[in-house]
Design a protein around this motif. Structure first.
Motif, PDB file in Angstrom:
ATOM      1  N   GLY A  16      -5.648  -1.879   1.374  1.00 48.09           N
ATOM      2  CA  GLY A  16      -5.673  -1.661   2.808  1.00 48.09           C
ATOM      3  C   GLY A  16      -6.757  -2.465   3.499  1.00 48.09           C
ATOM      4  O   GLY A  16      -7.705  -2.955   2.873  1.00 48.09           O
TER       5      GLY A  16
ATOM      6  N   LEU B  11      -3.483  -4.001  -2.443  1.00 49.26           N
ATOM      7  CA  LEU B  11      -3.037  -2.618  -2.289  1.00 49.26           C
ATOM      8  C   LEU B  11      -4.116  -1.726  -1.677  1.00 49.26           C
ATOM      9  O   LEU B  11      -3.894  -0.524  -1.494  1.00 49.26           O
ATOM     10  CB  LEU B  11      -2.620  -2.042  -3.649  1.00 49.26           C
ATOM     11  CG  LEU B  11      -1.531  -2.813  -4.410  1.00 49.26           C
ATOM     12  CD1 LEU B  11      -1.245  -2.145  -5.747  1.00 49.26           C
ATOM     13  CD2 LEU B  11      -0.270  -2.925  -3.578  1.00 49.26           C
TER      14      LEU B  11
ATOM     15  N   ARG C 257       0.840  -1.210   0.000  1.00 45.62           N
ATOM     16  CA  ARG C 257       0.000   0.000   0.000  1.00 45.62           C
ATOM     17  C   ARG C 257       0.868   1.251   0.000  1.00 45.62           C
ATOM     18  O   ARG C 257       0.604   2.214  -0.739  1.00 45.62           O
ATOM     19  CB  ARG C 257      -0.910  -0.041   1.219  1.00 45.62           C
ATOM     20  CG  ARG C 257      -1.717   1.225   1.464  1.00 45.62           C
ATOM     21  CD  ARG C 257      -2.501   1.064   2.758  1.00 45.62           C
ATOM     22  NE  ARG C 257      -3.024   2.326   3.253  1.00 45.62           N
ATOM     23  CZ  ARG C 257      -3.577   2.483   4.457  1.00 45.62           C
ATOM     24  NH1 ARG C 257      -3.695   1.431   5.257  1.00 45.62           N
ATOM     25  NH2 ARG C 257      -4.018   3.653   4.841  1.00 45.62           N
TER      26      ARG C 257
END
Length: 262
Positions: A136, A134, A89
């Motif tokens: 979260g 990516l 991320r």
């Protein structure tokens, strides 16, 4: 489990593997992965020595390990999977790239002759990060666990064979991935001397095979130390500091176990 039994089990596992099938599966997963482009890197090669390295580090909060393990338990994965989702991320936010790969070292001691050998017997696994990993949150952590499972299922494929098979464009940069994420699990180094206090000094790497080398090291008191090493000809020092700070912040803001407060 004795060393002989462990070696027999490893030999049985290797006998059941199909290296060609593993390599083809990896190739299908990694074909077309993009290079990471670091913000502010333009012009660095003209001003910095090619082999020069630098490192920044930070001792994480006392509850960092608990936060990581809580997030891992909630998704049924390992601590490393949580770190991988956070790192992916962060890199996506910093670089704007939403499809890239991260490297991770894996132990390679499958032969009984290597049981007592002293040396660096490791291979590199390549983890492609894109899509949900990516985003979260728990979904990203769970997806990181699935990515690790697929990569480790094919960890017997030598990385150089995979690169040769994929034959990516030759750009002068490390192929497939430009950064490494490592969760060190070795025992903290201690030197006990009567009447004296010793401090571990970990010198910077003389050279790095990749642009950025991000590590979490265990401390004797159970805390974690985050270190970001980088090639100065590829990554600005200010960016390495930003990676350090923002990754630490992501760890420190993971939810605590229920019933605990900071």
């Amino acid at each position: 489990m004795t060393a002989t039994t462990a070696a027999r089990l490893r030999a049985a596992r290797l006998a059941q593997t199909d290296p060609d099938r593993q390599r083809d599966a990896l190739a299908a997963e990694l074909r077309g992965v993009a290079e990471l482009r670091w913000p502010g890197a333009d012009g660095l090669q003209a001003t910095a020595p090619e082999a020069a390295t630098a490192r920044v580090e930070l001792l994480l909060d006392e509850d960092a390990g608990v936060r990581l393990d809580t997030a891992a338990a909630r998704s049924g994965v390992t601590r490393y999977a949580v770190l991988l989702s956070l790192y992916g991320r962060l890199l996506a936010d910093l670089t704007g790239v939403r499809d890239f790969a991260v490297g991770v070292p894996v132990a390679q001691r499958a032969d009984s002759a290597l049981e007592d050998a002293v040396g660096c017997h490791i291979e590199m696994a390549c983890l492609r990060l894109r899509g949900p990993v990516l985003g979260g949150g728990p979904a990203a952590v769970a997806e990181a666990g699935r990515i690790l499972h697929r990569a480790f299922a094919a960890q017997d494929v030598p990385f150089h064979d995979l690169v040769r098979h994929l034959n990516p464009p030759r750009t002068g940069r490390p192929p497939l991935f430009q950064t490494l994420l490592v969760l060190q699990d070795n025992a903290p180094a201690e030197l006990r001397l009567d009447g004296l206090t010793s401090t571990l000094l970990r010198p910077p790497y003389l050279d790095l095979p990749l642009d950025v080398h991000t590590e979490f090291w265990p401390e004797p008191d159970g805390r974690l130390r985050l270190a970001v090493s980088h090639r100065t000809a590829a990554v600005p020092h200010t960016l390495a500091r930003e990676i350090l700070k923002r990754l630490a912040d992501l760890v420190h803001t993971l939810p605590q176990p229920e019933g605990e407060s900071r």
